[in-house]
Scaffold this active site. Structure first.
Site, PDB file in Angstrom:
ATOM      1  N   ASP A  62      32.949  66.062  36.531  1.00 14.36           N
ATOM      2  CA  ASP A  62      33.915  66.128  35.439  1.00 14.36           C
ATOM      3  C   ASP A  62      35.312  66.143  36.046  1.00 14.36           C
ATOM      4  O   ASP A  62      35.597  66.932  36.963  1.00 14.36           O
ATOM      5  CB  ASP A  62      33.713  67.393  34.600  1.00 14.36           C
ATOM      6  N   HIS A 113      35.107  62.065  28.531  1.00 14.87           N
ATOM      7  CA  HIS A 113      35.120  63.529  28.519  1.00 14.87           C
ATOM      8  C   HIS A 113      36.173  64.057  27.530  1.00 14.87           C
ATOM      9  O   HIS A 113      36.693  65.150  27.726  1.00 14.87           O
ATOM     10  CB  HIS A 113      35.397  64.045  29.932  1.00 14.87           C
ATOM     11  N   HIS A 117      40.583  67.509  26.001  1.00 12.69           N
ATOM     12  CA  HIS A 117      39.730  68.600  26.486  1.00 12.69           C
ATOM     13  C   HIS A 117      39.719  69.807  25.540  1.00 12.69           C
ATOM     14  O   HIS A 117      39.882  70.951  25.972  1.00 12.69           O
ATOM     15  CB  HIS A 117      40.176  69.042  27.887  1.00 12.69           C
ATOM     16  N   HIS A 207      32.431  69.233  39.755  1.00  7.72           N
ATOM     17  CA  HIS A 207      33.804  68.945  39.326  1.00  7.72           C
ATOM     18  C   HIS A 207      34.540  68.258  40.473  1.00  7.72           C
ATOM     19  O   HIS A 207      34.418  68.681  41.632  1.00  7.72           O
ATOM     20  CB  HIS A 207      34.532  70.219  38.909  1.00  7.72           C
TER      21      HIS A 207
END
Length: 257
Positions: A62, A113, A117, A207
């Site tokens: 991510d 994604h 966010h 990540h």
């Protein structure tokens, strides 16, 4: 005077009891809601892992808060001939368009994604659609490929989110192995956690800007490859049609009648 002191203590005790009852009620209400949510047969689940007999898994990154280690990650993946999936937030795409193109050119998969966010379970259908479309269009403009995978920020989802993502052409992807690399406990805890919990069909969460990613990533890949796992992009692991997702989040093939 003595009576006043006793009364004050009694009052304080009563107040403490009410506060304790209130806190307990809130806790139990949240816990109850969580249990109801898990057991709700109408709850729609994303894909956490895949039911497969092949010794295949996917690892994913991510990307939202930085770019410090991304080139190093790509070099490591090249060294071990591994292709993965990167889930990109819209503002990360805006800030690092050249890196988005490089990830694509290196043969890795790019997923959506969100744009900003947020906790997307709190959004309306229109807001969810906007979050998906803004980032999807940015990625497609740079790479020429429209993403088909979506990972909710914070792993936060509800039926509305998953159904809206599906209508917009996305498979919603979670993970069944969380590396917890964001806790910055060092490289070895990540290696131990991932290699201990991975199984056929697993999806691993990393990540791109985790502090020790350049240390733990080669160790994880070496261990997994030594144990016979093939690491593939998520879209090569999941089923695209004729499937269902069981109560654990495992994607399974529909049985033929």
């Amino acid at each position: 005077m003595k009576i006043w002191v006793i009364n004050r203590r009694v009052i304080l005790s009563i107040l403490c009891i009410f506060i304790l009852i209130g806190v307990t009620f809130v806790y139990l209400s949240d816990f109850g809601n969580m249990i109801i949510g898990v057991m709700n047969k109408d709850k729609v689940l994303p894909i956490y892992c895949v039911d497969t007999e092949e010794k295949k898994i996917a690892i994913s990154f991510d990307a939202a808060w930085g770019d410090q280690y991304t080139n190093g990650i790509l070099d490591i993946l090249d060294k071990y001939n591994v292709k993965t999936t990167f889930f990109l937030v819209g503002f990360w795409v805006d800030k690092y368009p050249d890196m988005v193109k490089k990830i694509q050119d290196k043969g890795h998969e790019i997923g959506n994604h969100s744009s900003t966010h947020p906790h997307m379970s709190k959004l309306s259908v229109g807001q969810i659609t906007q979050e998906l479309n803004e980032t999807g269009e940015k990625i497609e403009k740079i790479t020429g490929v429209k993403p088909i995978l979506f990972r909710p920020p914070f792993g936060d989802y509800n039926n509305r989110l998953i159904e809206t993502a599906k209508k917009n052409g996305y498979y919603t992807i979670q993970w069944d192995v969380d590396s917890l690399d964001w806790k910055e406990l060092g490289a070895q805890p990540v290696v131990d956690r991932v290699t201990r919990n991975v199984k056929k069909g697993s999806i691993v969460l990393f990540h791109n800007n985790a502090k020790y990613v350049l240390e733990y990533l080669p160790l994880v890949i070496e261990r997994l490859q030594r144990e016979g796992y093939e690491i593939v992009p998520i879209s090569e692991l999941i089923m695209k049609d004729d499937f269902y997702i069981d109560h654990t989040g495992m994607q399974r093939k529909n049985k033929k009648e």
